[in-house]
Design an enzyme around this catalytic site. Structure first.
Site, mmCIF file in Angstrom:
data_model
loop_
_atom_site.group_PDB
_atom_site.id
_atom_site.type_symbol
_atom_site.label_atom_id
_atom_site.label_comp_id
_atom_site.label_asym_id
_atom_site.label_seq_id
_atom_site.Cartn_x
_atom_site.Cartn_y
_atom_site.Cartn_z
ATOM 1 N N ARG A 81 0.802 -1.223 0.000
ATOM 2 C CA ARG A 81 0.000 0.000 0.000
ATOM 3 C C ARG A 81 0.839 1.280 0.000
ATOM 4 O O ARG A 81 0.606 2.188 -0.807
ATOM 5 C CB ARG A 81 -0.942 0.036 1.230
ATOM 6 C CG ARG A 81 -2.223 -0.723 1.033
ATOM 7 C CD ARG A 81 -2.636 -1.359 2.326
ATOM 8 N NE ARG A 81 -1.675 -2.385 2.661
ATOM 9 C CZ ARG A 81 -1.764 -3.656 2.224
ATOM 10 N NH1 ARG A 81 -2.793 -4.021 1.524
ATOM 11 N NH2 ARG A 81 -0.833 -4.544 2.515
ATOM 12 N N THR A 82 1.801 1.383 0.908
ATOM 13 C CA THR A 82 2.547 2.645 1.019
ATOM 14 C C THR A 82 3.317 2.917 -0.262
ATOM 15 O O THR A 82 3.262 4.022 -0.814
ATOM 16 C CB THR A 82 3.496 2.591 2.232
ATOM 17 O OG1 THR A 82 2.751 2.175 3.377
ATOM 18 C CG2 THR A 82 4.126 3.949 2.499
ATOM 19 N N LYS A 111 25.459 -3.992 -2.578
ATOM 20 C CA LYS A 111 26.934 -3.979 -2.641
ATOM 21 C C LYS A 111 27.516 -3.349 -1.393
ATOM 22 O O LYS A 111 28.719 -3.119 -1.316
ATOM 23 C CB LYS A 111 27.396 -3.189 -3.863
ATOM 24 C CG LYS A 111 26.856 -3.705 -5.186
ATOM 25 C CD LYS A 111 27.278 -2.755 -6.313
ATOM 26 C CE LYS A 111 26.393 -2.912 -7.530
ATOM 27 N NZ LYS A 111 26.514 -1.780 -8.446
ATOM 28 N N ARG A 132 11.264 3.673 3.481
ATOM 29 C CA ARG A 132 10.852 2.698 4.507
ATOM 30 C C ARG A 132 12.079 1.870 4.845
ATOM 31 O O ARG A 132 12.793 1.405 3.951
ATOM 32 C CB ARG A 132 9.736 1.784 4.016
ATOM 33 C CG ARG A 132 9.473 0.647 4.991
ATOM 34 C CD ARG A 132 8.262 -0.163 4.662
ATOM 35 N NE ARG A 132 7.039 0.589 4.900
ATOM 36 C CZ ARG A 132 5.822 0.055 4.837
ATOM 37 N NH1 ARG A 132 5.674 -1.226 4.547
ATOM 38 N NH2 ARG A 132 4.750 0.784 5.064
ATOM 39 N N HIS A 160 4.915 5.736 11.496
ATOM 40 C CA HIS A 160 4.425 5.636 10.122
ATOM 41 C C HIS A 160 3.490 6.835 9.927
ATOM 42 O O HIS A 160 2.267 6.693 9.869
ATOM 43 C CB HIS A 160 3.680 4.311 9.949
ATOM 44 C CG HIS A 160 3.438 3.893 8.530
ATOM 45 N ND1 HIS A 160 3.581 4.741 7.453
ATOM 46 C CD2 HIS A 160 3.040 2.694 8.015
ATOM 47 C CE1 HIS A 160 3.288 4.085 6.338
ATOM 48 N NE2 HIS A 160 2.953 2.845 6.654
HETATM 49 N N1 CP Z 1 -0.348 -0.015 5.796
HETATM 50 C C1 CP Z 1 0.863 -0.274 5.232
HETATM 51 O O1 CP Z 1 1.876 0.337 5.585
HETATM 52 O O2 CP Z 1 0.820 -1.232 4.271
HETATM 53 P P1 CP Z 1 2.083 -1.723 3.436
HETATM 54 O O3 CP Z 1 3.022 -2.406 4.423
HETATM 55 O O4 CP Z 1 1.529 -2.655 2.402
HETATM 56 O O5 CP Z 1 2.752 -0.515 2.864
#
Ligand code: CP
Length: 333
Positions: A81-82, A111, A132, A160
């Site tokens: 999603r993110t 590397k 991330r 998040h």
């Molecule tokens: N909600 C969320 O962060 O989903 P993903 O891990 O799929 O990005």
């Protein structure tokens, strides 16, 4: 009857290293690292722009607002999603993407390239970077060595913030308000970064909290202390049945296998909470069930048809909110 209860008295310019500045002068060219940066005014601005973005997408699919801009998506941890909603958001705004989202093993990270060098490289090509990373504090580290804006797409068990923005937007859209709500959070409250960010962001509003978790997955003390500092009512229990009749928002989370050092502990708690139609029969008529997703059994598929199940609408909202955030950080709204 609650298993245990805690009573709480009511009560810009880029860059400065090692700081998370408030967004008092707006979002333009700022890092988005923590929800502690946001004010209610910041949220209202993003929510208003997100509504506009939704109208644009529904009417014409895309706009040229960020034509010529480039977003780098740097994902050291899995995401559906993110990553894809940021990519879709930039695409629908007319910009382009550098996608390092299918595993950093295909980049020079494999590397041995350091995070600072990777950031320096990507900012040579892009106008904004979403990262991330499995380590808490990594987004701040990236921001400290970058000249371009860094957006935290999840840093280990830390925060998040963009998920919290879309969660708040969803609550407002679904229930028409945030003040006065009773918010229940269920599952992995210890390692769940979405919970940490959302709980802290909700502290800008007049809400009360009910936390439901096994003992080993209780909310971290620093998040609990933030809630206490805001003087908001908070209770904890082991049983979701204790709170289901009372909550306006039921925020369900996955028990995250990847965060456990001891897999035996994970097996003990993994199936402790499942939201079912039988449980939902006790909930208010006007409430919402939310989940940051992915789910792995903690909400029965039989709940999906319930109009109070908001998690798929929540997921869609992520794209509109991230469109708003990208436009704001790049100084267009
Ligand atoms: N909600 C969320 O962060 O989903 P993903 O891990 O799929 O990005």
């Amino acid at each position: 009857m609650r298993a245990r209860e805690i009573s709480v008295p009511v009560g810009n310019a880029k860059k400065k290293a090692n700081s998370v500045p408030k967004l008092e002068d707006g979002f333009a060219q700022q890092d988005i690292i923590s929800v502690s940066q946001f004010s209610r005014e910041n949220l209202e601005h993003i929510f208003a722009v997100a509504e506009d973005m939704r109208a644009i997408v529904k009417k014409q699919g895309s706009t040229d607002l960020l034509r010529g801009s480039v977003l780098a998506c740097l994902f050291y941890e899995p995401s559906t999603r993110t990553s894809s909603s940021f990519i879709a958001a930039m695409s629908r705004l007319g910009g382009t993407i550098i996608p390092i989202t299918q595993g950093v093993q295909f980049s020079s990270v494999s590397k041995g390239e350091s995070l600072p060098d990777t950031i320096r490289t990507l900012e040579s090509y892009a106008d904004v970077i979403v990262i991330r990373h499995p380590e808490m504090g990594s987004a701040q580290m990236a921001a400290d060595c970058a000249r371009k804006p860094i957006i935290n797409g999840g840093d280990g068990v830390g925060e998040h913030p963009t998920q919290a923005l879309l969660d708040m937007f969803t609550i407002k859209e679904e229930l028409g308000r945030i003040d006065g709500l009773n918010v229940g959070m269920v599952g992995d409250l210890r390692y769940g970064r979405t919970v940490h960010s959302l709980a802290r962001l909700l502290c800008l509003y007049d809400v009360q909290f009910d936390f439901v978790s096994p003992e080993i997955l209780r909310l971290p003390l620093d998040v609990m202390n933030d809630i206490r500092d805001h003087g908001l009512p908070v209770a904890e229990t082991y049983d979701v049945a204790d709170i289901i009749e009372d909550v306006d928002v039921l925020y369900v989370t996955r028990v995250q296998k990847e965060r456990f050092a001891d897999l035996a502990q994970y097996e003990e708690v993994r199936d402790q909470y499942v939201i079912t139609p039988e449980l939902m029969a006790h909930a208010k008529d006007k409430m919402v069930v939310m989940h940051p997703l992915p789910r792995v059994g903690e909400i029965s598929n039989d709940v999906d048809a319930d109009p109070r199940a908001a998690y798929f609408r929540q997921m869609e909202n992520g794209m509109y909110v991230r469109m708003a955030l990208l436009a704001a950080v790049l100084g267009k709204v």
